[in-house]
Design a protein around this motif. Structure first.
Motif, PDB file in Angstrom:
ATOM      1  N   ARG A 171       0.756  -0.876  -0.007  1.00  0.00           N
ATOM      2  CA  ARG A 171       0.138   0.201  -0.037  1.00  0.00           C
ATOM      3  C   ARG A 171       1.136   1.647   0.125  1.00  0.00           C
ATOM      4  NH1 ARG A 171      -5.732  -1.076   3.914  1.00  0.00           N
ATOM      5  NH2 ARG A 171      -5.851  -2.836   2.687  1.00  0.00           N
ATOM      6  N   ARG A 172       0.394   2.398  -0.380  1.00  0.00           N
ATOM      7  CA  ARG A 172       0.960   3.543  -0.433  1.00  0.00           C
ATOM      8  C   ARG A 172       1.596   4.113   0.504  1.00  0.00           C
ATOM      9  NH1 ARG A 172       0.754   7.217  -5.444  1.00  0.00           N
ATOM     10  NH2 ARG A 172      -0.809   6.167  -6.172  1.00  0.00           N
ATOM     11  N   GLY A 173       2.538   3.946   1.187  1.00  0.00           N
ATOM     12  CA  GLY A 173       3.273   4.871   1.881  1.00  0.00           C
ATOM     13  C   GLY A 173       3.004   4.209   3.093  1.00  0.00           C
ATOM     14  N   SER A 174       2.987   2.526   2.821  1.00  0.00           N
ATOM     15  CA  SER A 174       2.733   1.879   4.631  1.00  0.00           C
ATOM     16  C   SER A 174       3.526   1.487   4.408  1.00  0.00           C
ATOM     17  CB  SER A 174       1.453   0.849   3.702  1.00  0.00           C
ATOM     18  OG  SER A 174       1.835   0.233   5.125  1.00  0.00           O
ATOM     19  N   ARG A 175       3.840   0.415   5.270  1.00  0.00           N
ATOM     20  CA  ARG A 175       5.666   0.103   6.117  1.00  0.00           C
ATOM     21  C   ARG A 175       5.475  -1.628   7.199  1.00  0.00           C
ATOM     22  NH1 ARG A 175       7.211   3.785   9.848  1.00  0.00           N
ATOM     23  NH2 ARG A 175       7.720   2.016  10.788  1.00  0.00           N
ATOM     24  N   ILE A 176       3.461  -2.275   6.092  1.00  0.00           N
ATOM     25  CA  ILE A 176       3.391  -2.820   6.961  1.00  0.00           C
ATOM     26  C   ILE A 176       3.073  -3.749   5.577  1.00  0.00           C
ATOM     27  CG2 ILE A 176       0.858  -4.536   7.424  1.00  0.00           C
ATOM     28  CD1 ILE A 176       0.201  -1.923   8.827  1.00  0.00           C
ATOM     29  N   HIS A 177       4.052  -4.714   5.582  1.00  0.00           N
ATOM     30  CA  HIS A 177       3.375  -5.965   4.424  1.00  0.00           C
ATOM     31  C   HIS A 177       2.259  -6.428   4.044  1.00  0.00           C
ATOM     32  CE1 HIS A 177       4.809  -9.817   2.442  1.00  0.00           C
ATOM     33  NE2 HIS A 177       6.212  -9.727   2.550  1.00  0.00           N
ATOM     34  N   PRO A 178       2.087  -6.778   2.691  1.00  0.00           N
ATOM     35  CA  PRO A 178       1.278  -7.140   2.018  1.00  0.00           C
ATOM     36  C   PRO A 178       0.441  -7.995   2.904  1.00  0.00           C
ATOM     37  CG  PRO A 178       2.535  -6.825   0.622  1.00  0.00           C
ATOM     38  CD  PRO A 178       3.456  -6.691   2.158  1.00  0.00           C
ATOM     39  N   ALA A 179       1.252  -9.152   3.374  1.00  0.00           N
ATOM     40  CA  ALA A 179       1.099 -10.490   3.545  1.00  0.00           C
ATOM     41  C   ALA A 179       0.304 -10.194   5.503  1.00  0.00           C
ATOM     42  CB  ALA A 179       2.212 -11.611   3.710  1.00  0.00           C
ATOM     43  N   THR A 180       0.994  -9.243   5.868  1.00  0.00           N
ATOM     44  CA  THR A 180       0.177  -8.705   7.582  1.00  0.00           C
ATOM     45  C   THR A 180      -1.742  -9.787   7.272  1.00  0.00           C
ATOM     46  OG1 THR A 180       2.037  -7.625   7.631  1.00  0.00           O
ATOM     47  CG2 THR A 180      -0.161  -7.536   9.266  1.00  0.00           C
ATOM     48  N   ARG A 181      -2.094  -8.323   6.702  1.00  0.00           N
ATOM     49  CA  ARG A 181      -3.007  -9.005   6.683  1.00  0.00           C
ATOM     50  C   ARG A 181      -3.924 -10.011   6.674  1.00  0.00           C
ATOM     51  NH1 ARG A 181      -5.817  -3.134   7.810  1.00  0.00           N
ATOM     52  NH2 ARG A 181      -3.946  -1.863   7.365  1.00  0.00           N
ATOM     53  N   PRO A 182      -3.839 -10.634   5.075  1.00  0.00           N
ATOM     54  CA  PRO A 182      -4.443 -12.370   5.545  1.00  0.00           C
ATOM     55  C   PRO A 182      -3.961 -12.802   6.586  1.00  0.00           C
ATOM     56  CG  PRO A 182      -2.922 -10.666   2.918  1.00  0.00           C
ATOM     57  CD  PRO A 182      -2.795 -10.174   5.126  1.00  0.00           C
ATOM     58  N   PHE A 183      -2.293 -13.279   6.997  1.00  0.00           N
ATOM     59  CA  PHE A 183      -2.606 -13.745   7.552  1.00  0.00           C
ATOM     60  C   PHE A 183      -3.517 -13.637   9.065  1.00  0.00           C
ATOM     61  CE2 PHE A 183       1.752 -16.383   7.499  1.00  0.00           C
ATOM     62  CZ  PHE A 183       1.803 -16.462   5.774  1.00  0.00           C
ATOM     63  N   LEU A 184      -3.071 -12.296   9.228  1.00  0.00           N
ATOM     64  CA  LEU A 184      -4.091 -12.009  10.889  1.00  0.00           C
ATOM     65  C   LEU A 184      -4.999 -12.699  10.474  1.00  0.00           C
ATOM     66  CD1 LEU A 184      -5.207 -10.562  12.844  1.00  0.00           C
ATOM     67  CD2 LEU A 184      -5.034  -8.867  12.203  1.00  0.00           C
ATOM     68  N   ALA A 185      -6.530 -12.345   9.208  1.00  0.00           N
ATOM     69  CA  ALA A 185      -7.507 -12.943   8.385  1.00  0.00           C
ATOM     70  C   ALA A 185      -7.244 -14.384   9.112  1.00  0.00           C
ATOM     71  CB  ALA A 185      -8.259 -12.413   7.474  1.00  0.00           C
ATOM     72  N   LEU A 186      -6.652 -15.035   8.858  1.00  0.00           N
ATOM     73  CA  LEU A 186      -6.419 -16.508   8.063  1.00  0.00           C
ATOM     74  C   LEU A 186      -6.473 -16.927   9.172  1.00  0.00           C
ATOM     75  CD1 LEU A 186      -3.994 -18.377   5.759  1.00  0.00           C
ATOM     76  CD2 LEU A 186      -6.079 -19.053   6.562  1.00  0.00           C
ATOM     77  N   ARG A 187      -5.133 -16.248  10.712  1.00  0.00           N
ATOM     78  CA  ARG A 187      -5.008 -16.811  12.172  1.00  0.00           C
ATOM     79  C   ARG A 187      -6.631 -16.675  13.437  1.00  0.00           C
ATOM     80  NH1 ARG A 187      -2.701 -12.946  15.742  1.00  0.00           N
ATOM     81  NH2 ARG A 187      -4.231 -12.761  16.855  1.00  0.00           N
ATOM     82  N   LEU A 188      -6.999 -15.282  12.033  1.00  0.00           N
ATOM     83  CA  LEU A 188      -8.414 -15.542  13.899  1.00  0.00           C
ATOM     84  C   LEU A 188      -9.277 -16.698  12.583  1.00  0.00           C
ATOM     85  CD1 LEU A 188      -9.027 -11.390  12.428  1.00  0.00           C
ATOM     86  CD2 LEU A 188      -8.140 -12.718  14.927  1.00  0.00           C
ATOM     87  N   ALA A 189      -9.575 -17.185  11.760  1.00  0.00           N
ATOM     88  CA  ALA A 189     -10.478 -17.688  11.316  1.00  0.00           C
ATOM     89  C   ALA A 189     -10.340 -19.353  12.545  1.00  0.00           C
ATOM     90  CB  ALA A 189     -10.704 -17.900  10.159  1.00  0.00           C
ATOM     91  N   VAL A 190      -8.717 -19.505  11.437  1.00  0.00           N
ATOM     92  CA  VAL A 190      -8.330 -21.118  12.179  1.00  0.00           C
ATOM     93  C   VAL A 190      -8.801 -20.336  13.646  1.00  0.00           C
ATOM     94  CG1 VAL A 190      -6.732 -22.608  12.698  1.00  0.00           C
ATOM     95  CG2 VAL A 190      -6.574 -21.417  10.912  1.00  0.00           C
ATOM     96  N   ASN A 191      -8.586 -19.797  14.093  1.00  0.00           N
ATOM     97  CA  ASN A 191      -8.980 -20.466  15.689  1.00  0.00           C
ATOM     98  C   ASN A 191     -10.468 -19.325  16.574  1.00  0.00           C
ATOM     99  OD1 ASN A 191      -5.859 -21.398  16.533  1.00  0.00           O
ATOM    100  ND2 ASN A 191      -5.086 -19.954  15.417  1.00  0.00           N
ATOM    101  N   ARG A 192     -10.562 -19.151  15.436  1.00  0.00           N
ATOM    102  CA  ARG A 192     -12.520 -18.659  16.135  1.00  0.00           C
ATOM    103  C   ARG A 192     -11.926 -17.540  17.126  1.00  0.00           C
ATOM    104  NH1 ARG A 192     -16.361 -23.154  17.105  1.00  0.00           N
ATOM    105  NH2 ARG A 192     -17.216 -21.568  17.606  1.00  0.00           N
ATOM    106  N   GLU A 193     -10.543 -16.811  16.780  1.00  0.00           N
ATOM    107  CA  GLU A 193     -10.722 -15.827  17.918  1.00  0.00           C
ATOM    108  C   GLU A 193     -11.792 -14.717  17.951  1.00  0.00           C
ATOM    109  OE1 GLU A 193      -6.279 -14.172  17.642  1.00  0.00           O
ATOM    110  OE2 GLU A 193      -6.243 -16.006  16.220  1.00  0.00           O
ATOM    111  N   LEU A 194     -12.404 -14.114  17.237  1.00  0.00           N
ATOM    112  CA  LEU A 194     -13.394 -13.678  17.637  1.00  0.00           C
ATOM    113  C   LEU A 194     -14.946 -13.843  17.909  1.00  0.00           C
ATOM    114  CD1 LEU A 194     -12.568 -10.962  14.534  1.00  0.00           C
ATOM    115  CD2 LEU A 194     -11.772 -11.021  16.921  1.00  0.00           C
TER     116      LEU A 194
END
Ligand code: SAM
Length: 323
Positions: A211-234
């Motif tokens: 993302r423009r100006g972002s220092r966050i790796h593009p995989a950060t959010r998809p990895f978070l989404a997957l982790r949340l789903a696998v562990n049903r965190e929410l």
């Protein structure tokens, strides 16, 4: 009421890390928690996210009794060590924190003085490539915090439809990005090119770009989404919050450290009593009458962020239960 000694079923594997060292996991916002929640000698506290025990150790140092939970076998290794050291004061269960109330009752506690939930993954889990939490090191696409959970991240991605994968990513990405990434994932899995963490990281990088100006790796959010789903965190979080609230004595403290807005939104809403005011209490949102008399939010100091980058996005909320 003293905690009873445990029967050890088996000799558990202990992580080969120095228990006294911060290399294990540096607890975030621990000092703020201790200052604000003021745990006192002989109080009973539940550390519902034991990890490698930073919060539990601090509570034990203040002579509290601690009932600790964590569903990860890695945590169990550290916890058994503490059980040996503090047989009267410390007890651990390898359980989902959604069962917090039941476990307190099992231990004979009708109420407790405090509960702490330090959410997310621990540094220990993140830094172990075999667990698949990090996109920076090659590992299996696993992401289960508790390896007894039925589905790994790979199982999820291979078993889900294009639509379901889109919905999964849409939790953290906009719809256009989610669709693009879901299509790329399905194409890669058809070609057998989606096996490891770094396969997924590459797909995210190619599909989403930076993302423009972002220092966050593009995989950060998809990895978070997957982790949340696998562990049903929410799903488990609101259950644990209600369980904690119900087992707290009047005046007891509930402390929650959240690391991203999805979980923080749940915590904030819960403390506001959204849709869940106390039974028999007036349902008048204007009066803000709920289960908690006061709730405070604490952020890490710049010094803590500088010395522990994991603290950057952390927020601690503490609620004092109404008397
Ligand atoms: C950020 S770490 C906690 C670190 C800990 N406070 C310390 O000082 O070492 C979060 C821990 O919560 C555990 N956890 C997350 N969700 C859980 C759940 N539903 N039930 C039990 N443990 C859970 C994870 O396995 C992880 O060890």
């Amino acid at each position: 009421m003293a905690l009873t000694a445990v029967t050890r079923k088996s000799q558990l594997r202990r992580p080969s890390l120095d228990l006294g060292e911060e290399v294990v996991h540096r607890p975030v916002l621990l000092e703020r928690f201790l200052e604000a929640a003021e745990p006192k000698p002989e109080e009973v506290w539940v550390d519902a996210t034991f990890g490698s025990g930073g919060y539990s150790r601090a509570l034990l140092a203040r002579q509290c009794q601690v009932l600790a939970l964590d569903w990860d076998e890695l945590a169990e290794g550290f916890a058994r060590e503490l059980e040996e050291k503090f047989p009267e004061k410390f007890r651990f269960f390898r359980e989902n924190f959604a069962r917090l109330g039941e476990l307190c009752r099992k231990m004979g506690f009708a109420w407790v003085d405090g509960v702490v939930l330090d959410l997310g993954v621990s540094g220990l889990q993140l830094s172990d490539p075999t667990r698949g939490f990090s996109f920076r090191t090659v590992g299996p696409l696993d992401m289960r915090m508790d390896r007894r959970l039925p589905l790994s991240a790979r199982d999820l991605l291979y078993g889900a439809s294009l639509e379901d994968i889109t919905v999964l990513f849409h939790r953290v990405l906009d719809l256009r990005e989610s669709r693009k990434l879901a299509r790329a994932v399905v194409m890669a899995r058809e070609r057998g090119r989606l096996q490891t963490t770094t396969d997924l990281a590459r797909i995210a990088e190619k599909t989403l770009g930076w993302r423009r100006g972002s220092r966050i790796h593009p995989a950060t959010r998809p990895f978070l989404a997957l982790r949340l789903a696998v562990n049903r965190e929410l799903d488990y979080l609101p259950v644990a919050l209600r369980e904690a609230r119900d087992v707290l004595r009047p005046g007891g403290r509930l402390a929650v450290v959240a690391f991203h807005s999805l979980e923080d939104r749940i915590v904030k809403g819960f403390f506001r009593g959204e849709g869940d005011l106390g039974e028999g209490l007036p349902r008048d949102p204007g009066r803000k009458v709920g289960w908690f008399e006061r709730v405070h939010r604490y952020l890490p100091t710049p010094e803590e962020v500088a010395s522990n980058p994991r603290a950057r996005s952390a927020r601690l909320r503490i609620g004092w239960k109404r008397g």
